[in-house]
Each structure stands twice: as structure tokens, then as C-alpha cells.
Design a protein around this motif. Structure first.
Motif, short mmCIF file in Angstrom:
data_model
loop_
_atom_site.label_atom_id
_atom_site.label_comp_id
_atom_site.label_asym_id
_atom_site.label_seq_id
_atom_site.Cartn_x
_atom_site.Cartn_y
_atom_site.Cartn_z
N GLU A 106 5.01 -4.63 -19.32
CA GLU A 106 4.81 -4.70 -20.45
C GLU A 106 3.87 -5.97 -20.50
OE1 GLU A 106 6.34 -7.06 -24.94
OE2 GLU A 106 7.88 -5.78 -23.21
N TYR A 107 2.38 -6.28 -21.30
CA TYR A 107 1.73 -7.29 -21.45
C TYR A 107 1.83 -8.07 -22.77
CZ TYR A 107 -1.64 -6.26 -17.73
OH TYR A 107 -2.45 -6.28 -16.45
N PHE A 116 7.57 -6.98 -15.53
CA PHE A 116 8.62 -5.61 -15.49
C PHE A 116 9.57 -5.17 -15.48
CE2 PHE A 116 4.17 -6.80 -13.46
CZ PHE A 116 3.36 -5.58 -13.23
N TYR A 117 9.96 -3.82 -15.69
CA TYR A 117 11.23 -3.84 -16.84
C TYR A 117 11.64 -2.84 -15.51
CZ TYR A 117 10.67 -6.18 -20.92
OH TYR A 117 9.93 -7.20 -22.49
N VAL A 130 6.89 -10.39 -6.43
CA VAL A 130 6.00 -11.69 -7.62
C VAL A 130 5.37 -11.79 -7.07
CG1 VAL A 130 6.89 -13.25 -8.56
CG2 VAL A 130 8.43 -11.74 -8.59
N LYS A 131 5.07 -12.05 -5.79
CA LYS A 131 4.12 -13.06 -5.59
C LYS A 131 2.24 -12.06 -5.59
CE LYS A 131 6.26 -16.73 -1.95
NZ LYS A 131 6.93 -16.91 -1.32
N ASP A 132 2.82 -10.54 -4.67
CA ASP A 132 1.80 -9.73 -4.28
C ASP A 132 1.38 -9.47 -6.15
OD1 ASP A 132 2.13 -9.62 -1.67
OD2 ASP A 132 2.94 -7.50 -1.83
N LEU A 133 2.10 -8.83 -6.86
CA LEU A 133 1.84 -8.59 -7.64
C LEU A 133 0.65 -9.77 -8.67
CD1 LEU A 133 4.68 -6.84 -9.69
CD2 LEU A 133 3.05 -6.05 -8.94
N ALA A 134 0.79 -10.83 -8.49
CA ALA A 134 0.42 -11.91 -9.48
C ALA A 134 -0.99 -12.79 -8.27
CB ALA A 134 1.26 -13.72 -8.56
N ALA A 135 -0.76 -12.03 -7.49
CA ALA A 135 -2.13 -11.79 -6.35
C ALA A 135 -3.71 -11.17 -7.06
CB ALA A 135 -1.69 -11.38 -4.70
N GLU A 142 6.75 -11.76 -14.86
CA GLU A 142 8.39 -11.67 -14.92
C GLU A 142 8.73 -10.03 -14.98
OE1 GLU A 142 10.96 -11.98 -18.28
OE2 GLU A 142 9.57 -13.63 -18.27
N LEU A 143 9.66 -10.02 -13.21
CA LEU A 143 10.40 -9.29 -12.94
C LEU A 143 12.20 -9.23 -14.23
CD1 LEU A 143 7.75 -8.54 -11.15
CD2 LEU A 143 9.94 -7.67 -9.67
#
Length: 289
Positions: A106-107, A116-117, A130-135, A142-143
Motif C-alpha cells: 500500500e502506498y 508491505f504487509y 528494508v534497506k534494499d526496498l528503500a534503495a 514500513e514492513l
């Protein structure tokens, strides 16, 4: 009294009250509102109305505006991006060999955060994920780990009744459901009979519980000694919905049972309900989560 509107952000989601200010907003209109996690796009399901001060959580966040065509386009674009984000996250989970199941993405409307749920059997160390997704997404990530009931609500499906899940169609919030309810409704304590697709007790056990509790207060229990128009006897069987009793008369034989309305008998000696299947009940407690 406070003027409010009720807004939902997801189908069958919880209703939140907001301050409409001077706006008159009709039901099913879309609005842009300020929330604790940022600016969001929602649908009004409760139009302007006055509610008591004690029924709201103060301070109320404001309705910024009624959604414009541009807002609707932006909201739809976010939905399209969520599908891409879902696939990217799936691959990242696989790359990190994490034992978790991605359920939804969800954005937030203002794109300041992507949520991310997921479900997992235990705790998951997802810091590197989280680091990979933020990049990749260049925004806050937020997971959020959810339970099996929330998973069913998000994903939807068909229940044993042949209808769509209550939780994904009209239940805004989950209500507590217990094994005690199943027992009082004389249902089989077989887990496959009283649990939903999520593996927890069916939400519909709650719907008629109040009526059963009222009936239980009026109707003698099996084993109670009662006075009937034909003399004294022992209650052998109770039909709770019909509020009728099968009574074995003291002067009759073992098979001589008479049926009476609960209102036509008087309890002489009641019985205490004893659970003979405590071990089984303990094993069923996990269904209550």
C-alpha cells in the motif's frame, strides 16, 4: 455534539471520524484527509452528522478537501504502482531467503511511505530487506506483520457457507469469538466445523450469541429437576432455539419422555454445568486468536 464525517480507506475497513469543517459531504464521495501517517484518500460512508463528544477520539483530524479528478487519477496510479512494488518485494524476499509471506502493498496517497504487509510464523529479521526496498523506491518503507484473520480480510475468499468472507465484505472490525460461544450454541467442537478459512473461529458465531445467552437464562439445563403440569421430572434434553424440554417423569419408565415449553415448568433444583472435555477445550483455545 460534534460535526463529523465517517471515512473508510479500504473496503470493509474500519470507519474513522474526521472534522469536515464547513464542507457538506455526501455519502460515497471521496475525500482527502489528514491522518496520523500522512495525507490519505478515502471514501465517506457516514455523511455529515452530529455525534457525542465521548464517541470520538480527540483531536479530530481535518478533511482537507473533496477529492478532485486529479486526486482520483493519482490514487489509481498508486494502485498500479502497488502491483509493481508487490512483485519487486517478492523477489527481494526470495533473494534474502526470508521465511515470510507477502500479503499486500500500500502506498500512502502522498507517496511518503510504502507499506508491505506480511505473515510469518515467528519474528523475521527484515532489516536488510528494508534497506534494499528503500534503495529501490526512494521513500520510507514500513514492513508490517499481520495475523491470519487480517490476511483473510485483505485477500478475500469464499467461506464454508458459500458466501464471500464477512471480514472482507462488511465487517469493519473483528469481534472477540470464543469456544464458549460454540458450546452455548450446541455446535460440534470439531475444529473443521467451527473454524473459518483463516483457521480461527468463525466470526459468525458472534452474530446470534446474544440471543443464545438470553435463551440460556430462561431455559433450564439438562439434568435440572423441574416441576411440570404432570408432576416432577428431570430434564433430559433441551432444544434451546425452540425453548422446549424433554423431561423424564419420576413416575414414568426410562423411555417415557414428555415435551414441555420452558415457560410451563419450574426449576426445583438446577445443575452446575461441568466441562467433561477440558483437555479438548484447551486444544481448541488456539482457534480463538
Amino acid at each position: 455534539m460534534v460535526n463529523v464525517v465517517g471515512v473508510r480507506f479500504k473496503k470493509a475497513g474500519k470507519i474513522y471520524y474526521f472534522d469536515p469543517g464547513d464542507l457538506i459531504i455526501n455519502i460515497y464521495q471521496n475525500v482527502i484527509v489528514e491522518t496520523a501517517r500522512g495525507v490519505e484518500y478515502g471514501e465517506v460512508v457516514v455523511p455529515n452528522r452530529e455525534v457525542r463528544q465521548e464517541d470520538i477520539v480527540a483531536p479530530l483530524k481535518p478533511v482537507i478537501r473533496i477529492a478532485t479528478d486529479e486526486d482520483k487519477k493519482h490514487h489509481e496510479e498508486n494502485h498500479r504502482k502497488e502491483k509493481d512494488a508487490f512483485n519487486i518485494c517478492l523477489q527481494k524476499i526470495k533473494d534474502h531467503n526470508l521465511d515470510m509471506k507477502l500479503i499486500d502493498v500500500e502506498y500512502t496517497f502522498d507517496n511518503n511511505k510504502v507499506l508491505f504487509y506480511f505473515t510469518a510464523d515467528g519474528r523475521v529479521d527484515f532489516r536488510e530487506l528494508v534497506k534494499d526496498l528503500a534503495a529501490v523506491f526512494k521513500t520510507r518503507i514500513e514492513l508490517r506483520q499481520i495475523g491470519v484473520r487480517d490476511e483473510s480480510k485483505m485477500m478475500g475468499g469464499m467461506g464454508v457457507c458459500g458466501l464471500s468472507f464477512c471480514c472482507s465484505t462488511f465487517l469493519g472490525e473483528f469481534q472477540p469469538v470464543s469456544i464458549k460461544m460454540a458450546k452455548e450454541q450446541s455446535l460440534s467442537l470439531n475444529p473443521t466445523k467451527i473454524s473459518g478459512t483463516c483457521g480461527r473461529l468463525m466470526c459468525c458465531l458472534k452474530y446470534e450469541q446474544e440471543a443464545y445467552e438470553e435463551a440460556l437464562a430462561r431455559v433450564p439445563k439438562a439434568g435440572a429437576i423441574v416441576s411440570t403440569p404432570d408432576g416432577q421430572g428431570t430434564v433430559m434434553y433441551v432444544s434451546l432455539l425452540k425453548e422446549t424440554l424433554k423431561v423424564k417423569m419420576d413416575k414414568g419408565n426410562e423411555t417415557d419422555l414428555k415435551i414441555y415449553k420452558a415457560d410451563d415448568v419450574k426449576v426445583i433444583k438446577d445443575v452446575v454445568r461441568v466441562d467433561e472435555d477440558n483437555v479438548d477445550l484447551e486444544a481448541l483455545k488456539q482457534l480463538e486468536d
